[in-house]
Design a protein around this motif. Structure first.
Motif, mmCIF file in Angstrom:
data_model
loop_
_atom_site.group_PDB
_atom_site.id
_atom_site.type_symbol
_atom_site.label_atom_id
_atom_site.label_comp_id
_atom_site.label_asym_id
_atom_site.label_seq_id
_atom_site.Cartn_x
_atom_site.Cartn_y
_atom_site.Cartn_z
ATOM 1 N N ASP A 369 0.824 -1.216 0.000
ATOM 2 C CA ASP A 369 0.000 0.000 0.000
ATOM 3 C C ASP A 369 0.853 1.259 0.000
ATOM 4 O OD1 ASP A 369 -2.492 -1.388 0.128
ATOM 5 O OD2 ASP A 369 -2.086 -1.796 2.239
ATOM 6 N N LEU A 370 2.058 1.166 0.539
ATOM 7 C CA LEU A 370 2.962 2.324 0.595
ATOM 8 C C LEU A 370 4.039 2.275 -0.474
ATOM 9 C CD1 LEU A 370 3.451 2.541 4.488
ATOM 10 C CD2 LEU A 370 1.748 3.691 3.050
ATOM 11 N N GLY A 371 4.137 1.131 -1.186
ATOM 12 C CA GLY A 371 5.141 0.998 -2.224
ATOM 13 C C GLY A 371 6.561 0.961 -1.701
ATOM 14 N N THR A 372 6.743 0.367 -0.527
ATOM 15 C CA THR A 372 8.079 0.335 0.079
ATOM 16 C C THR A 372 8.393 -1.062 0.605
ATOM 17 O OG1 THR A 372 7.227 0.989 2.250
ATOM 18 C CG2 THR A 372 7.989 2.748 0.789
ATOM 19 N N GLU A 373 9.683 -1.291 0.838
ATOM 20 C CA GLU A 373 10.163 -2.525 1.447
ATOM 21 C C GLU A 373 11.068 -2.181 2.625
ATOM 22 O OE1 GLU A 373 10.313 -6.013 -1.939
ATOM 23 O OE2 GLU A 373 12.122 -4.831 -1.567
ATOM 24 N N TYR A 374 11.020 -3.031 3.631
ATOM 25 C CA TYR A 374 11.861 -2.858 4.804
ATOM 26 C C TYR A 374 12.565 -4.173 5.105
ATOM 27 C CZ TYR A 374 8.922 1.272 5.667
ATOM 28 O OH TYR A 374 8.248 2.460 5.546
ATOM 29 N N GLN A 375 13.729 -4.078 5.718
ATOM 30 C CA GLN A 375 14.441 -5.291 6.133
ATOM 31 C C GLN A 375 15.075 -5.042 7.502
ATOM 32 O OE1 GLN A 375 17.796 -6.405 3.830
ATOM 33 N NE2 GLN A 375 18.890 -4.497 4.153
#
Length: 382
Positions: A369-375
């Motif tokens: 929904d935010l168009g992001t990735e986190y690790q």
């Protein structure tokens, strides 16, 4: 008759080695629930491929397997600190238990390997017990090759889009510019524009003709800080046989820091590349970082589940969790705090019922929904 092993063999005195050998000329078979323990060399000069039960390789001196035919066992147990040396290939169709010592194959002869056929698998690999040389698979689609060198295990995880008739893998802890067992060198200064710096510390040799993705992991010995100043820049490069240069194979998923981490590739055909290793990407894709998490699933109400509050902003999400070698142990679309230290993947055997072992894991959170990735890191404590 269960539990009974029928054997017809000759014990040959090997004068040069002062060691006997079991010579198979075609009359050995391990029946269901039967077992045979090899404490001496095996010379296999006949078909030896309809076995059930267990074949164990034991003792306190090295064992050599040779002969004109590849022996195919059901279950195998390796318990020999001096190692089992393969001068001909050996295969299994069920489980290999690596208790102690390596299975060693000649790296200059890639057609000699330990072959995991169809349902063949393994457990208990470690720095002290693994395949030091070539491992192979037959009729398998997904596999984590238990390869390494004399000092450490350095697995490569293969995920193909179809069944592999045959795929092979070996690990080399050496500079690809000066490989010891290849007729050519892999010049790390010859590379495409999207590859910045290629590792001169280690590489893998992988064969197979099925389009596949791979996952490889790094540790402190990999010297990742020598190719980049940030872990998110790490990708996978392959030496193209056609272009005679290193090309970018991608970085679809990443996790870790400069000391320990993993990266997964885009899809490619292994046979198109002579060597695979780490490289820094000239134009990296930025991956943001959330907090690291601490998980103690003991039902005391504190840190029992992985809770990422930011996911409330993106119900359309995906959480993937990987172990330190890059093996995916958990995958959930539209995650809502389900991870409690148990795997939901079919590729994990041990830890499926009792929970994953304590240690460091990496997570990848995709917020569609935010168009992001986190690790980030996940610390699991039992």
């Amino acid at each position: 008759m269960k539990g009974l092993l029928f054997i017809s063999f000759l014990l040959l005195s090997l004068v040069a080695q002062a060691q006997t050998a079991l010579y198979n000329s075609g009359n050995i078979r391990i029946h269901q629930d039967g077992a045979i323990g090899f404490h001496t060399n095996l010379i296999n000069d006949a078909s030896f491929d309809q076995n059930l039960g267990l074949a164990g390789f034991y003792g306190n001196r090295a064992i050599t397997v040779s002969g004109a035919f590849m022996p195919i066992f059901y279950d195998i147990e390796f318990f020999n600190d001096r190692g089992v040396f393969l001068n001909t290939s050996m295969a299994l169709t069920n489980d290999a238990n690596f208790v102690s010592g390596d299975v060693i194959t000649p790296r200059n002869l890639e057609d000699i390997y330990l072959n995991f056929i169809q349902n063949g698998d393994y457990f208990s690999i470690s720095d002290a017990t693994k395949v030091d040389g070539y491992a192979a698979i037959t009729n398998k689609q997904f596999f984590s090759f238990p390869v390494g060198n004399a000092q450490q295990v350095r697995p490569l995880i293969l995920n193909s889009n179809a069944i592999n008739t045959l795929a092979k893998c070996a690990y080399f802890f050496e500079d690809p510019n000066n490989p010891s067992t290849f007729a050519t060198s892999f010049n790390t200064t010859r590379k495409t524009r999207d590859v910045d710096v290629v590792s001169t510390t280690e590489f893998w040799h992988l064969t197979g003709n099925v389009p596949s993705t791979i996952t490889i992991s790094w540790n402190q010995d990999s010297n990742i800080s020598g190719i980049t100043d940030a872990a998110y820049k790490v990708g996978i490069a392959g030496w193209s046989k056609v272009g005679d240069q290193w090309v970018d194979l991608g970085a679809v998923a990443q996790g870790g820091d400069l000391s320990d981490g993993f990266v997964s590739s885009n899809e490619f055909i292994p046979d198109d590349y002579a060597a695979i290793t780490f490289a820094s990407l000239a134009i990296p894709t930025e991956i943001l970082t959330l907090d690291n998490y601490y998980l103690t699933p003991n039902n005391d109400g504190l840190n029992d589940a992985l809770v990422i509050s930011e996911l409330e902003q993106s119900p359309n999400n995906r959480i993937q969790i990987f172990d330190r070698f890059g093996l995916k142990v958990f995958d959930k679309i539209n995650y809502t705090n389900e991870f409690r230290g148990f795997s939901n993947m079919g590729n994990v055997v041990f830890g499926k019922k009792n929970g994953l072992p304590a240690g460091v894991y990496f997570y990848l959170a995709t917020l569609n929904d935010l168009g992001t990735e986190y690790q980030g890191f996940l610390y699991l404590r039992r």
